[in-house]
Design a protein around this motif. Structure first.
Motif, mmCIF file in Angstrom:
data_model
loop_
_atom_site.group_PDB
_atom_site.id
_atom_site.type_symbol
_atom_site.label_atom_id
_atom_site.label_comp_id
_atom_site.label_asym_id
_atom_site.label_seq_id
_atom_site.Cartn_x
_atom_site.Cartn_y
_atom_site.Cartn_z
ATOM 1 N N ASP A 36 11.053 -1.421 3.707
ATOM 2 C CA ASP A 36 11.719 -0.123 3.747
ATOM 3 C C ASP A 36 12.469 0.198 2.453
ATOM 4 O O ASP A 36 12.945 1.306 2.263
ATOM 5 N N LYS A 37 12.558 -0.778 1.557
ATOM 6 C CA LYS A 37 13.230 -0.559 0.269
ATOM 7 C C LYS A 37 12.248 -0.575 -0.898
ATOM 8 O O LYS A 37 12.643 -0.545 -2.056
ATOM 9 N N ARG A 38 10.954 -0.611 -0.588
ATOM 10 C CA ARG A 38 9.946 -0.652 -1.648
ATOM 11 C C ARG A 38 9.763 0.738 -2.247
ATOM 12 O O ARG A 38 9.288 1.654 -1.605
ATOM 13 N N SER A 39 10.170 0.863 -3.469
ATOM 14 C CA SER A 39 9.938 2.071 -4.257
ATOM 15 C C SER A 39 9.787 1.620 -5.703
ATOM 16 O O SER A 39 10.149 0.486 -6.050
ATOM 17 N N GLU A 40 9.272 2.481 -6.543
ATOM 18 C CA GLU A 40 9.118 2.100 -7.951
ATOM 19 C C GLU A 40 10.478 1.810 -8.578
ATOM 20 O O GLU A 40 10.622 0.873 -9.353
ATOM 21 N N ARG A 41 11.457 2.602 -8.219
ATOM 22 C CA ARG A 41 12.808 2.404 -8.778
ATOM 23 C C ARG A 41 13.373 1.040 -8.365
ATOM 24 O O ARG A 41 13.898 0.298 -9.200
ATOM 25 N N ASN A 42 13.282 0.707 -7.080
ATOM 26 C CA ASN A 42 13.817 -0.578 -6.618
ATOM 27 C C ASN A 42 13.023 -1.759 -7.174
ATOM 28 O O ASN A 42 13.601 -2.792 -7.520
ATOM 29 N N SER A 75 0.925 0.016 -8.542
ATOM 30 C CA SER A 75 1.161 0.864 -7.372
ATOM 31 C C SER A 75 0.259 0.493 -6.197
ATOM 32 O O SER A 75 0.618 0.751 -5.052
ATOM 33 N N HIS A 104 3.274 -1.451 -1.613
ATOM 34 C CA HIS A 104 3.605 -1.534 -0.181
ATOM 35 C C HIS A 104 2.854 -2.662 0.528
ATOM 36 O O HIS A 104 2.808 -2.695 1.761
#
Length: 102
Positions: free
Chosen positions: A14-20, A36, A40
């Motif tokens: 739930d915290k997987r993003s490019e920023r994180n 990319s 996920h």
């Protein structure tokens, strides 16, 4: 600078993003690219990282993400660039320091 693809695990889905992922990768080097296609994937994501020495990337680093501490795990997947002069630089730096002391 040496460059490698590094597998990063234990980042909550739930915290997987490019920023994180860039933040987590910055714990061990300079994030250059995020795969990319793996962002996920439950097991791990891949990040291209630049650093001084790929062999010294730690296997675990602790940091805060959101409001919680996590242990993030790192595994070098593929080394893309090695610094051929890394050993020479370290040796020559040591020699220069000896000359300066005298």
């Amino acid at each position: 600078m040496e460059v490698a693809w590094v597998k990063v695990s234990n980042v909550p889905l739930d915290k997987r993003s490019e920023r994180n992922m860039a933040y987590v990768a910055s714990l061990v080097g300079v994030p250059l690219e995020i795969d990319s296609a793996t962002l996920h994937r439950p097991a791990s994501a891949r990040v291209k990282v630049g650093c001084r020495n790929v062999d010294e990337i730690p296997s675990v680093a602790e940091a805060v993400l959101g409001e919680h501490f996590y242990d993030f795990y790192f595994e070098v997947d593929q080394v893309l660039v090695r610094d051929p002069n890394r050993g020479e630089f370290l040796l020559s730096s040591g020699k220069n320091m000896d000359k300066e002391k005298k």
